[in-house]
Scaffold this motif. Structure first.
Motif, PDB file in Angstrom:
ATOM      1  N   PHE A 109       0.817  -1.202   0.000  1.00 17.02           N
ATOM      2  CA  PHE A 109       0.000   0.000   0.000  1.00 17.02           C
ATOM      3  C   PHE A 109       0.857   1.261   0.000  1.00 17.02           C
ATOM      4  CE2 PHE A 109       0.684  -1.066   4.424  1.00 17.02           C
ATOM      5  CZ  PHE A 109       0.753   0.140   5.095  1.00 17.02           C
ATOM      6  N   GLU A 110       0.172   2.403  -0.105  1.00 17.02           N
ATOM      7  CA  GLU A 110       0.843   3.696  -0.030  1.00 17.02           C
ATOM      8  C   GLU A 110       0.094   4.595   0.936  1.00 17.02           C
ATOM      9  OE1 GLU A 110       3.482   5.448  -0.767  1.00 17.02           O
ATOM     10  OE2 GLU A 110       4.333   3.552  -1.396  1.00 17.02           O
ATOM     11  N   THR A 129       3.634  10.867  -7.978  1.00 18.96           N
ATOM     12  CA  THR A 129       4.230   9.828  -8.832  1.00 18.96           C
ATOM     13  C   THR A 129       5.297   9.024  -8.089  1.00 18.96           C
ATOM     14  OG1 THR A 129       3.675  11.158 -10.750  1.00 18.96           O
ATOM     15  CG2 THR A 129       5.289   9.414 -11.099  1.00 18.96           C
ATOM     16  N   GLU A 130       6.026   9.688  -7.180  1.00 19.32           N
ATOM     17  CA  GLU A 130       7.016   8.948  -6.379  1.00 19.32           C
ATOM     18  C   GLU A 130       6.332   7.874  -5.535  1.00 19.32           C
ATOM     19  OE1 GLU A 130      10.296  10.591  -3.806  1.00 19.32           O
ATOM     20  OE2 GLU A 130      10.024  12.271  -5.191  1.00 19.32           O
ATOM     21  N   HIS A 131       5.171   8.238  -4.980  1.00 17.93           N
ATOM     22  CA  HIS A 131       4.416   7.274  -4.179  1.00 17.93           C
ATOM     23  C   HIS A 131       3.896   6.131  -5.050  1.00 17.93           C
ATOM     24  CE1 HIS A 131       4.187   8.976  -0.134  1.00 17.93           C
ATOM     25  NE2 HIS A 131       4.159  10.176  -0.699  1.00 17.93           N
ATOM     26  N   THR A 132       3.349   6.496  -6.220  1.00 18.29           N
ATOM     27  CA  THR A 132       2.800   5.452  -7.097  1.00 18.29           C
ATOM     28  C   THR A 132       3.913   4.519  -7.568  1.00 18.29           C
ATOM     29  OG1 THR A 132       1.117   7.028  -7.793  1.00 18.29           O
ATOM     30  CG2 THR A 132       1.350   5.043  -9.119  1.00 18.29           C
ATOM     31  N   GLU A 133       5.057   5.102  -7.876  1.00 16.90           N
ATOM     32  CA  GLU A 133       6.176   4.257  -8.311  1.00 16.90           C
ATOM     33  C   GLU A 133       6.630   3.327  -7.194  1.00 16.90           C
ATOM     34  OE1 GLU A 133       8.860   7.200  -9.878  1.00 16.90           O
ATOM     35  OE2 GLU A 133       7.949   7.088 -11.879  1.00 16.90           O
ATOM     36  N   THR A 159      -1.150   1.214 -15.284  1.00 16.08           N
ATOM     37  CA  THR A 159       0.113   1.939 -15.420  1.00 16.08           C
ATOM     38  C   THR A 159       0.229   2.914 -14.238  1.00 16.08           C
ATOM     39  OG1 THR A 159      -0.898   3.733 -16.678  1.00 16.08           O
ATOM     40  CG2 THR A 159      -0.019   1.870 -17.950  1.00 16.08           C
ATOM     41  N   VAL A 160       1.439   3.406 -14.028  1.00 17.60           N
ATOM     42  CA  VAL A 160       1.671   4.400 -12.973  1.00 17.60           C
ATOM     43  C   VAL A 160       0.783   5.627 -13.236  1.00 17.60           C
ATOM     44  CG1 VAL A 160       3.393   6.028 -12.061  1.00 17.60           C
ATOM     45  CG2 VAL A 160       3.998   3.616 -12.374  1.00 17.60           C
ATOM     46  N   ALA A 161       0.703   6.042 -14.504  1.00 18.89           N
ATOM     47  CA  ALA A 161      -0.106   7.222 -14.848  1.00 18.89           C
ATOM     48  C   ALA A 161      -1.586   6.982 -14.534  1.00 18.89           C
ATOM     49  CB  ALA A 161       0.087   7.558 -16.323  1.00 18.89           C
ATOM     50  N   GLU A 162      -2.056   5.761 -14.790  1.00 14.27           N
ATOM     51  CA  GLU A 162      -3.465   5.454 -14.498  1.00 14.27           C
ATOM     52  C   GLU A 162      -3.750   5.519 -12.999  1.00 14.27           C
ATOM     53  OE1 GLU A 162      -4.674   2.515 -18.242  1.00 14.27           O
ATOM     54  OE2 GLU A 162      -3.654   1.655 -16.504  1.00 14.27           O
ATOM     55  N   ILE A 163      -2.809   5.016 -12.199  1.00 14.24           N
ATOM     56  CA  ILE A 163      -3.026   5.051 -10.737  1.00 14.24           C
ATOM     57  C   ILE A 163      -2.915   6.498 -10.231  1.00 14.24           C
ATOM     58  CG2 ILE A 163      -2.124   4.255  -8.483  1.00 14.24           C
ATOM     59  CD1 ILE A 163      -3.695   2.092 -10.088  1.00 14.24           C
ATOM     60  N   ASP A 164      -1.988   7.270 -10.796  1.00 14.58           N
ATOM     61  CA  ASP A 164      -1.889   8.698 -10.437  1.00 14.58           C
ATOM     62  C   ASP A 164      -3.239   9.386 -10.675  1.00 14.58           C
ATOM     63  OD1 ASP A 164       0.767   8.587  -9.753  1.00 14.58           O
ATOM     64  OD2 ASP A 164       1.512   9.755 -11.444  1.00 14.58           O
ATOM     65  N   LEU A 203      12.086   1.375   5.585  1.00 16.14           N
ATOM     66  CA  LEU A 203      11.677   2.244   4.493  1.00 16.14           C
ATOM     67  C   LEU A 203      12.460   3.562   4.472  1.00 16.14           C
ATOM     68  CD1 LEU A 203       9.304   1.547   2.550  1.00 16.14           C
ATOM     69  CD2 LEU A 203       7.891   3.094   3.911  1.00 16.14           C
ATOM     70  N   ASP A 204      13.039   3.868   3.311  1.00 15.08           N
ATOM     71  CA  ASP A 204      13.696   5.157   3.106  1.00 15.08           C
ATOM     72  C   ASP A 204      12.581   6.106   2.674  1.00 15.08           C
ATOM     73  OD1 ASP A 204      15.282   7.291   2.464  1.00 15.08           O
ATOM     74  OD2 ASP A 204      16.251   6.344   0.737  1.00 15.08           O
ATOM     75  N   GLY A 205      11.888   6.668   3.655  1.00 17.23           N
ATOM     76  CA  GLY A 205      10.661   7.419   3.399  1.00 17.23           C
ATOM     77  C   GLY A 205      10.829   8.606   2.462  1.00 17.23           C
ATOM     78  N   ILE A 206       9.763   8.905   1.754  1.00 17.85           N
ATOM     79  CA  ILE A 206       9.751  10.049   0.832  1.00 17.85           C
ATOM     80  C   ILE A 206       9.878  11.343   1.644  1.00 17.85           C
ATOM     81  CG2 ILE A 206       8.249  11.304  -0.799  1.00 17.85           C
ATOM     82  CD1 ILE A 206       7.295   8.422  -1.719  1.00 17.85           C
TER      83      ILE A 206
END
Ligand code: PMP
Length: 291
Positions: free
Chosen positions: A36-37, A50-54, A70-75, A211-214
């Protein structure tokens, strides 16, 4: 949390909140095949979306499954879910998991499902205590060796020790628990990374088993831009006596000063409070710039 109004994006469709259900034989529930994110939308823009989706896609890959979008679709779906719920400032929770088509350790042909929920979550910690610093105790469990668990994935299974530790802390009146790693080094809180201050320098554990958090990386960049030295290294528990400030960082926690970690005391001061404010301005400033 399931009985409320709203819409959840489930496998490409908006479903009323109360009807967004899974079967009891869901593989993700039995075997933790779930990733999850956690994201935040500020003023209509999801910070580092996008960083989260990736990372979600990377987590799925680590757990040996492929997200059928795709990443774009989830964004787009994340943004659409916030819009559908009429929210501009909210927490965003995408999740992907193996379904109930197969049960057993092996479930290679099971369907991969994706859902996105959004909700208002103003502050992870009570705002009044936040400025004074929250109190943490030590967790009973340690972050595992990278050879024991897929530590780079934001995977549901890795949160088992976090929930146990956080519950134990809360029962003893603390806001959260600090976890050591399998070697005994200071690692992170149950849902956030940690920073310490000594003589104007920031020290933060090297993310080699958690986790190397964002947010962690964002805060490192912010500090460096301010000319503050940041040292990423292994930190011994006993060293906490030498630090003057401490704060935890994460998407939900944002930058939260800490006043206590077990036997060690800290006083939130200039550096913590300044980074707390700078982070708050950054996440909202970016929202304004792109709005
Ligand atoms: N560690 C853990 C265990 C977390 O759950 C989180 C929150 N996702 C973090 C660190 C911070 O990660 P991020 O800054 O990417 O939200």
């Amino acid at each position: 949390f399931d009985d409320r109004d709203g819409w959840i994006w489930l496998d490409g469709q908006f479903v009323p909140w109360r009807e967004a259900k899974v079967h009891v034989l869901t593989h993700g529930l039995h075997y933790a095949s779930s990733v999850f994110e956690g994201e935040r939308m500020y003023g209509g823009e999801i910070f580092k979306l996008t960083e989260h989706t990736e990372r979600l896609f990377k987590s799925a890959e680590i757990l040996d499954f492929e997200i059928p979008y795709t990443v774009a679709e989830i964004d787009e779906a994340c943004k659409a879910t916030a819009a559908k719920n009429g929210l501009k400032d909210c927490y965003v929770r995408p999740i992907a998991w193996r379904g109930s088509e197969m049960i057993g350790v092996s479930a290679q042909q099971s369907k991969i499902h994706v859902a996105i929920a959004v909700w208002e979550w103003p502050s992870y910690f009570d705002p009044a205590t936040k400025a004074k610093g929250i109190r943490l105790t030590w967790a009973k469990y340690q972050r595992p060796d990278p050879k024991t668990a897929p530590i780079a994935a934001k995977a549901a299974g890795l949160y088992m020790i976090c929930t146990i530790s956080k519950h134990a802390a809360e029962k003893d009146g603390y806001a959260d628990a600090m976890m050591l790693d399998y070697r005994g080094y200071v690692a992170e809180a149950t849902g956030a990374n940690v920073f310490f201050v000594k003589d104007g320098v920031l020290h933060t554990p090297k993310p080699d088993c958690f986790l190397d958090g964002i947010t962690r990386r964002t805060v490192i960049d912010l500090a460096k831009a301010k000319g503050i030295e940041v040292v990423e290294r292994h930190i011994q528990k006993e060293e906490l006596a030498t630090f003057t400030e401490c704060f935890i960082v994460g998407t939900a926690a944002e930058v939260t000063p800490v006043s206590e970690v077990g036997e060690f005391k800290f006083t939130p001061a200039k550096l913590s409070l300044d980074l707390m404010d700078t982070y708050a301005a950054l996440v909202r400033g970016e929202a304004m710039a792109t709005a």
